[in-house]
Design an enzyme around this catalytic site. Sequence first.
Site, PDB file in Angstrom:
ATOM      1  N   THR A  19       0.886  -1.186   0.000  1.00 39.65           N
ATOM      2  CA  THR A  19       0.000   0.000   0.000  1.00 39.65           C
ATOM      3  C   THR A  19       0.914   1.224   0.000  1.00 39.65           C
ATOM      4  OG1 THR A  19      -0.229  -0.122   2.418  1.00 39.65           O
ATOM      5  CG2 THR A  19      -1.972  -1.117   1.102  1.00 39.65           C
ATOM      6  N   THR A  38      -2.060  -2.980  10.563  1.00 42.41           N
ATOM      7  CA  THR A  38      -2.310  -3.330   9.149  1.00 42.41           C
ATOM      8  C   THR A  38      -1.042  -3.855   8.594  1.00 42.41           C
ATOM      9  OG1 THR A  38      -4.077  -1.865   8.585  1.00 42.41           O
ATOM     10  CG2 THR A  38      -2.947  -2.773   6.775  1.00 42.41           C
ATOM     11  N   ASN A  92       0.185  10.680   6.559  1.00 43.93           N
ATOM     12  CA  ASN A  92      -1.081  10.283   7.163  1.00 43.93           C
ATOM     13  C   ASN A  92      -2.141  11.370   7.218  1.00 43.93           C
ATOM     14  OD1 ASN A  92      -1.048   7.436   7.930  1.00 43.93           O
ATOM     15  ND2 ASN A  92       0.900   8.067   8.836  1.00 43.93           N
ATOM     16  N   THR A 114      -6.848  11.005   0.271  1.00 44.19           N
ATOM     17  CA  THR A 114      -6.980  11.903  -0.880  1.00 44.19           C
ATOM     18  C   THR A 114      -5.759  11.861  -1.782  1.00 44.19           C
ATOM     19  OG1 THR A 114      -6.212  13.668   0.561  1.00 44.19           O
ATOM     20  CG2 THR A 114      -8.568  13.471   0.247  1.00 44.19           C
ATOM     21  N   LYS A 130       3.501  -6.917   3.957  1.00 47.46           N
ATOM     22  CA  LYS A 130       3.301  -5.496   3.690  1.00 47.46           C
ATOM     23  C   LYS A 130       3.078  -4.839   5.043  1.00 47.46           C
ATOM     24  CE  LYS A 130       0.266  -3.098   3.508  1.00 47.46           C
ATOM     25  NZ  LYS A 130      -0.497  -2.168   4.431  1.00 47.46           N
ATOM     26  N   GLU A 151       6.212   4.564   7.926  1.00 50.58           N
ATOM     27  CA  GLU A 151       5.902   5.799   7.210  1.00 50.58           C
ATOM     28  C   GLU A 151       6.753   6.955   7.727  1.00 50.58           C
ATOM     29  OE1 GLU A 151       1.728   5.875   7.728  1.00 50.58           O
ATOM     30  OE2 GLU A 151       1.344   4.689   5.931  1.00 50.58           O
TER      31      GLU A 151
END
Lengths: 400, 400
Positions: B149, B186, B395, B400, B175, B273
Site C-alpha cells: 500500500t 495493518t 497520514n 486523498t 506489507k 511511514e
Amino acid sequence: MHDIAGGIAAPTGFTSAGIHCGVKKAKKDLSLVYSSSPATGAAVFTTNKVQAAPVLVDRSQLDRSPSFRAILINSGNANACTGDRGMEDAWAMVRTTASALSIKEAEVLVSSTGVIGQYLPIEKILAGAVQAVPLLEKEGTAAAEAIRTTDTFTKETAVEFTLGGVPVRIGGMAKGSGMIAPNMATMLAFVTTDAKIDRDVLQHTTRLASDRSFNRISVDGDTSTNDMVLVLANGMAGNTPIDSVDHPFYKPFYHALEEVLIRLSKMIVMDGEGATKFIEIRMTGAATEAGAAQAARAVANSNLVKTAIHGEDANWGRILAAVGYSGIDFDPAAVEIQFGDVPILRRNYVIDFSEEQAKAVLMRKEIIITVNLHQGTASAVFWTCDLSKEYVTINANYRT
Amino acid sequence: MHDIAGGIAAPTGFTSAGIHCGVKKAKKDLSLVYSSSPATGAAVFTTNKVQAAPVLVDRSQLDRSPSFRAILINSGNANACTGDRGMEDAWAMVRTTASALSIKEAEVLVSSTGVIGQYLPIEKILAGAVQAVPLLEKEGTAAAEAIRTTDTFTKETAVEFTLGGVPVRIGGMAKGSGMIAPNMATMLAFVTTDAKIDRDVLQHTTRLASDRSFNRISVDGDTSTNDMVLVLANGMAGNTPIDSVDHPFYKPFYHALEEVLIRLSKMIVMDGEGATKFIEIRMTGAATEAGAAQAARAVANSNLVKTAIHGEDANWGRILAAVGYSGIDFDPAAVEIQFGDVPILRRNYVIDFSEEQAKAVLMRKEIIITVNLHQGTASAVFWTCDLSKEYVTINANYRT
C-alpha cells in the site's frame, strides 16, 4: 457562577508571585502561592512509576500535615531521576520557603517541571524563593507565567459562586502542552479556593473532578514523572463547612471545581505542542462511563486519527479501528459516527455523507466527533488536538 | 540455514503471481499464491474488535477445512467496515479463485489491505483472479509487489535449511508501513514452506514466532482491522513429519520460521511511514519476558522517544519515563540505559556520558537502545522507527 479576575490569587486570603530566578535564561521560572491562613490540601499525582523528587516530597507532606500555606514551583528543570540529591534539593525548597514566609516546613508543598535527569540549580531557586515573598500580590498572572515550559500561552482562570448566599471563589493555573496524556502527564495544575470544606471531601472532589478533566485530555499519549494537581482550600469565604458528599453545598462546589479543571484542561489541549485544531471526542451510548472513557481515550491517542484530522480528511475508519483496539466490548455494526452535525457512519456500516460537508466541519478550529456505540446510556468526553509536523519539530530537539 | 531466491514461491510446490487488476490506478494490486498439493494452514489474526470481512472469512475457512491450496490478496481496499456486502465480496473472491484453479472453495484463503469503509470493486478483482492463474511462477517478487500500500519497497525473503538431511524451504512476503503496532497492525504476512508438519504444531509455531516478531514491532501504535499472518505448509520437502513440539526437528523449524518472520518484521519497521532511523529496543534484566516486552513496547510506542531519536537528542529521561508508565513493577533507581555501546544512565541515576559520544550513536541509521532493569534475567527485543514530519504528511492525507 461567573468569571472573576485574579487567577490563582483570586480567592480570599491567597496571593501569588512569579519571577525569574535563573533556571531558564531569561523567562520567568519560579512561582510562589501563599495563603494567609492554613488551608486544607488535596492532590492527585502522576501514575508513572518513576516519580520526581517534588512528587515524593509532597506525598510525604500531605500524609503527615493537616494544613498548608504555600506552594513553590519552578519550571525549566523537573528534578526527576535525580536520586538522593534531587530529594535533598526538593526538601531545601520546602525549608527555605517556610523560613522566608515564617511558616512551618510542614505547611509547604513544592513542584518542578522541565527537563528530566539534571540537578536543579538549587542556589538560584532558594534565592528566588526569598526574593518572591515581597512580590506576593492579589493577581495570578505572573505566577501562571512562571510555571510555563513549552506552553505558548498562560493558563489561568477564576470563578465566583455562592453557597447559601455566601460568595465563594475558586482560582487555578496550569501548565501543559508537551507529553500530555490521560492519567496525569507533564501537567501541573494548582487550584485555590476560599471554600470551607473537609479534607476528605476535598480529596474526593479533587480526584473525581481530575478524572473528568485532566485525565480526559491527550496530546501525545506519554505520561510524565512530575504531574500533579494540588488544591488548597483555606475556608476564608466562611460558608457552612462542606463536611460530607451529602452536604447540600457539595454538588455546587463539585461542579464549580470541575468547571475550573475542565477549563484548564481544555487550555492545555489547545496549547498542545504543534496543535492546530482542538478536538472533542464524545463517546455516547456506552455500557459504562469507564468504558466510554476507555474508547474515547483510544481515539484521542491515535496518531492516525490525529493526523487525519490535521489533514482535514474524513477518515472515519481510523476512528472505528481505534475503538476496536481500545479493549472495550461492542458491536462494530451498531456504531454511528458524526463529525459536528454531519452524520458520517450510520448503523450497519451505512456510509452516506458528502465529502464537502465533512470537510466543512474538519476545516474548523474546534471539531466535535460523536461516536454512538448504541449499547447503553453512559458517555464520556475526551479532549485532544491534531498531530502536526510542528509537534515533531518541537520534540525532536527539546533539550537543545 | 542460507538465503535462497524466490520469496513466497521458493518452497517446493508453491507458485505465485502479482498483477494489476484495477483497484489502484496503475500499480499492481492483486496477488495469488498457489500450492500444487494441499497444505496445512495456520494463522494469527488482528486483536481489533473491528474485523474486516476477509479476516472473518479466513477464520471460518481455517475452522472447518483441513488443508489449503491458494491465497488471493488485494491491496488498495481493506474490505473493512463494509457489512454484509463486504462478506459477500470476500466469499466471491473465495469462489472465483477456487473455480479458476479447479480446487475446492474450502481450500482458498483471502486477504485485503487498504482504505477502510469502501466497497471492493469486486468485478475487477474477480476478473483479476482468473487472469492471474496462467501467470503463476516460481518467483515471488510480483506477488510481494502487489500487496503493497504505502510501502516504499517490496518485502520478501526465503531460506533453506535441512531437517535430518532433507532440504526444507520457508518463503515469505509482507506489507506494512502505516498503522503498524504490536498485536497485529495493518500488517499482512504470508509464509509458505514445504516442511511436513502437523497442523497443531504449525499453529503453535506460528503463534509463538509471531509474538516474537510481528508483535514486537511498532510504527505508530495503532492496530488495524485486517492484520493477519498466514502460513501454509505443503509437506513436499518430504521430511519426517514434525508431529509434536518435542520432535527433534521442531526447534530447527521454529528457529527458521522465527528468522523469516523477524526479517519481514524488521523490513516493515524500516519502511515505517516517514521513518529515517531503525531502532532496536533491548529490554534486559527483567523479571519475565512478558514484562520485558511490555516495557519495551511502551518505549517503542512513545512519540516523545521517537521524536527525540529523530532529532538525535540523547533524551534518556523520556525512555525511563516510558518504562515508568508501561505498567510493569520495577525500581527506577536500578535502571541502566545504554545507546549503542555508550552507557548513558547508570544505577542510582548516575549520569556520566559525553553528548558527543551519544550523538555519534544517534546519528546512525540503526540504533540499539539497551535498558537493563536489574531485576531478573528475562529479556525482550522490540523494533521501531523514529517519528518524522514525513509521517504526518503521509497520514494527514491518506485517502486523498
